[in-house]
Scaffold this motif. Structure first.
Motif, short mmCIF file in Angstrom:
data_model
loop_
_atom_site.label_atom_id
_atom_site.label_comp_id
_atom_site.label_asym_id
_atom_site.label_seq_id
_atom_site.Cartn_x
_atom_site.Cartn_y
_atom_site.Cartn_z
N ALA A 1 5.70 6.05 10.55
CA ALA A 1 6.94 6.36 10.11
C ALA A 1 7.01 6.26 8.55
O ALA A 1 7.34 7.18 7.61
N MET A 2 6.84 5.07 7.99
CA MET A 2 6.57 4.98 6.66
C MET A 2 5.72 5.80 5.87
O MET A 2 5.84 6.35 4.78
N SER A 3 4.33 6.01 6.54
CA SER A 3 3.40 7.01 5.76
C SER A 3 4.00 8.53 5.63
O SER A 3 3.67 9.01 4.41
N MET A 4 4.91 8.93 6.67
CA MET A 4 5.32 10.16 6.47
C MET A 4 6.36 10.26 5.55
O MET A 4 6.77 11.34 5.00
N ALA A 5 7.21 9.17 5.61
CA ALA A 5 8.15 9.02 4.51
C ALA A 5 7.79 9.25 3.30
O ALA A 5 8.30 9.93 2.25
N ILE A 6 6.46 8.69 2.80
CA ILE A 6 5.75 8.92 1.54
C ILE A 6 5.39 10.22 1.48
O ILE A 6 5.49 10.98 0.17
N ALA A 7 4.89 10.86 2.44
CA ALA A 7 4.48 12.13 2.24
C ALA A 7 5.71 13.18 1.81
O ALA A 7 5.57 14.13 1.10
N GLY A 8 7.05 12.75 2.42
CA GLY A 8 8.21 13.42 2.04
C GLY A 8 8.53 13.56 0.46
O GLY A 8 9.11 14.27 0.10
N LEU A 9 8.04 12.45 -0.24
CA LEU A 9 8.49 12.23 -1.66
C LEU A 9 7.62 13.44 -2.48
O LEU A 9 7.91 13.49 -3.60
N VAL A 10 6.38 13.72 -1.91
CA VAL A 10 5.53 14.92 -2.65
C VAL A 10 5.49 16.11 -1.93
O VAL A 10 4.34 16.75 -1.58
N ARG B 1 7.66 19.92 -0.74
CA ARG B 1 8.58 21.03 -1.22
C ARG B 1 10.05 20.71 -0.65
O ARG B 1 10.97 20.84 -1.24
N ASP B 2 10.06 20.74 0.71
CA ASP B 2 11.00 20.90 1.44
C ASP B 2 11.40 19.60 2.24
O ASP B 2 12.59 19.49 3.14
N GLY B 3 10.63 18.41 2.13
CA GLY B 3 11.06 17.23 2.64
C GLY B 3 10.40 17.10 4.00
O GLY B 3 10.11 17.90 4.65
N VAL B 4 10.43 15.66 4.28
CA VAL B 4 9.61 15.38 5.76
C VAL B 4 10.66 14.71 6.62
O VAL B 4 11.28 13.67 6.17
N GLU B 5 11.05 15.28 7.78
CA GLU B 5 11.84 14.63 8.75
C GLU B 5 11.26 14.14 9.93
O GLU B 5 10.20 14.56 10.56
N ILE B 6 11.57 12.79 10.10
CA ILE B 6 10.84 12.01 11.38
C ILE B 6 11.77 11.61 12.17
O ILE B 6 13.12 11.65 11.88
N ASP B 7 11.47 11.54 13.34
CA ASP B 7 12.18 11.24 14.49
C ASP B 7 13.02 10.05 14.65
O ASP B 7 14.02 9.99 15.20
N SER B 8 12.46 9.05 13.80
CA SER B 8 13.15 7.81 14.02
C SER B 8 12.73 7.00 12.90
O SER B 8 11.34 6.69 12.40
N ILE B 9 13.69 6.17 12.25
CA ILE B 9 13.27 5.23 11.13
C ILE B 9 13.33 3.67 11.74
O ILE B 9 12.85 2.71 11.06
N ALA C 1 0.77 -1.10 -0.03
CA ALA C 1 0.05 -0.06 0.03
C ALA C 1 0.85 1.25 0.04
O ALA C 1 0.44 2.30 -0.54
N PHE C 2 1.94 1.29 0.80
CA PHE C 2 2.82 2.52 0.81
C PHE C 2 3.42 2.62 -0.64
O PHE C 2 3.47 3.85 -1.16
N PHE C 3 3.75 1.83 -1.38
CA PHE C 3 4.07 1.98 -2.64
C PHE C 3 2.88 2.44 -3.59
O PHE C 3 3.33 3.01 -4.85
N ALA C 4 1.94 1.68 -3.37
CA ALA C 4 0.73 2.10 -4.47
C ALA C 4 0.38 3.46 -4.18
O ALA C 4 -0.08 4.11 -5.10
N VAL C 5 0.47 3.87 -3.00
CA VAL C 5 0.12 5.57 -2.86
C VAL C 5 1.14 6.48 -3.32
O VAL C 5 1.02 7.30 -3.97
#
Length: 449
Positions: free
Chosen positions: A411-420, A422-430, A256-260
């Motif tokens: 963590a993974m959802s917000m990583a996908i948000a970073g792909l779309v 302007r400035d990237g999305v930083e999360i506190d831990s992977i 689902a993460f890659f489909a989105v």
């Protein structure tokens, strides 16, 4: 570190250890890890069979490895041989007293299903877990298993650490699920394996049915019927399980993460291979299609009793919708990443009936509302869902630092948000990602190169 390449229009060429930056199109073919739910059950049923079972495609994440370690502690032999896993079972009723506490790490599935297994064995076990798991309620499993004769000494609030004593012979029950939960259903059915008589579970709302499918494959006597609009599952005990060779399909939750991502990153054309499409698990793909996603099923087939296909996903303009709450049980773990799709859609997406998300690895409604707002999305949180006004495909501003609350799906959802963004999305831990999807960032790099 996720070294996602950015297209020239964004101008980013680097990432930090926890920052996910704008991405170019996702293309090519990838294969996600094995289904986590099926992996847990394959190990458990193999441990209760008499003889040797072989499992290919097992998810080797921390949650599944916690299940394997606990089963070893109770007498099963579980080893990795080449690409496969081999399980030599002890037979139903043959679990041994573990010498030490069973450390479940972050895995609620391991904990609740193993409590079901032990409930009808005459052994005592202590369960511990990490900080996140120790906050999650176990009362919904404790209640029916106590009725069957097991006894529990949990921490205040019905959480871990806890000690349980199984009962042999246990008492068969007929139990109507008060909430839609495949874990509770499975725990009762697993207790029924070593319980004389017929143990019945009644589901007012159907949930994922991997337990029923796999128990039948291992030779348990199981009956499933629809009665008065409810699903009734009966298991006859004590059961004798036969060893099986299991092929684990790709995890739809991971796919689902890659489909989105492929749906919302312009220019994407990605094939996700070997995705399990059990109808009790594929709700996220149906909802994405309702939003206008371009998802094509290729080479539909049956693998080990589970429907499987390769999914070709191309970028599409998504539209906001009102998500039918009846579909929630078939995609309860995928709502965090669906919220990312909603944040990029044209119009407003409304979700309701999601109270269950408040008792996952984190309160996923509050956590995702907070995370999306930090990334620049327009979100309104209600008691049982989120309302998200999308950007009509425009990048999110991005933001940092975003709290994952030790939750792999946040963590993974917000990583996908970073792909779309302007400035990237930083999360506190992977680090939490390793519980279910150890090669997540590597696959992102592969798809976006």
């Amino acid at each position: 570190m996720c070294a996602v390449k950015a297209p020239p229009s964004y101008g980013y060429a680097f990432v930090t250890a926890h920052r996910f930056l704008p991405s170019g199109p996702l293309t090519g073919r990838i294969r996600v890890p094995g289904d986590k739910s099926i992996s847990h059950r394959a190990l458990m049923f193999g441990a209760l069979a008499v003889g040797r079972s072989r499992i290919s495609g097992l998810l080797e994440g921390e949650d599944v490895l916690a299940t394997a370690a606990a089963l070893r502690a109770m007498g099963a032999t579980i080893e990795r041989t080449g690409e496969d896993w081999v399980v030599d079972g002890v037979g139903v009723g043959g679990l041994l007293q573990p010498e030490q506490a069973l450390d479940m790490g972050n895995s609620g599935t391991s904990t609740r299903l193993l409590m079901g297994l032990i409930a009808s064995h005459g052994i005592t076990a202590a369960f511990t877990g990490d900080a996140s798991l120790s906050k999650r309620p176990m009362g919904r499993v404790i209640d029916p298993l106590s009725t069957m004769g097991a006894s529990f000494t949990p921490s205040p609030g019905g959480t871990l650490p806890l000690i349980m004593e199984g009962m042999q012979p246990a008492v068969p029950i007929a139990y109507r699920l008060p909430v839609a939960s495949a874990q509770v259903k499975s725990a009762v059915l697993l207790a029924g394996l070593n319980t004389p008589g017929i143990t019945t579970v009644i589901e007012p709302v159907p949930t994922r049915d991997h337990t029923e499918r796999m128990l039948g494959g291992f030779g348990a006597k199981l009956e499933v019927e629809e009665k008065d609009g409810e699903r009734v599952i009966r298991i006859h005990g004590p059961a004798d399980l036969n060893p099986c060779d299991i092929v684990v399909p790709g995890d739809p939750s991971s796919a689902a993460f890659f489909a989105v991502a492929a749906s919302i990153v312009p220019g994407s054309d990605l094939v996700i291979e070997n995705v399990g499409l059990n109808p009790t698990r594929d709700g996220v793909f149906r909802v994405l299609a309702q939003m206008g996603a371009n998802i094509e099923k290729l080479d539909e087939r049956d693998v080990g009793g589970e429907p499987v296909a390769d999914l070709r996903v191309r970028h599409a303009k998504l539209r906001g919708i009102e998500v039918d709450p009846a579909i929630a049980p078939s995609m309860i773990d995928e709502f965090p990443v669906l919220f990312i799709a909603a944040a990029l859609a044209d119009g407003t997406t409304e979700t309701t009936g999601l109270e269950e998300l408040r008792v996952k690895e984190s309160d996923r409604l509050s956590a995702m509302a907070e995370a999306l707002k930090l990334a620049g999305a327009n979100v309104e949180e209600t008691d049982d869902g989120l309302g998200i006004e999308g950007t009509a495909g425009q990048p999110l501003p991005g933001g940092s630092p975003i709290a994952t609350h030790l939750d792999h799906r946040i963590a993974m959802s917000m990583a996908i948000a970073g792909l779309v963004s302007r400035d990237g999305v930083e999360i506190d831990s992977i680090e939490p990602i390793a519980t279910s999807f150890p090669n997540f960032t590597a696959l992102l790099n592969e798809a976006a190169k």
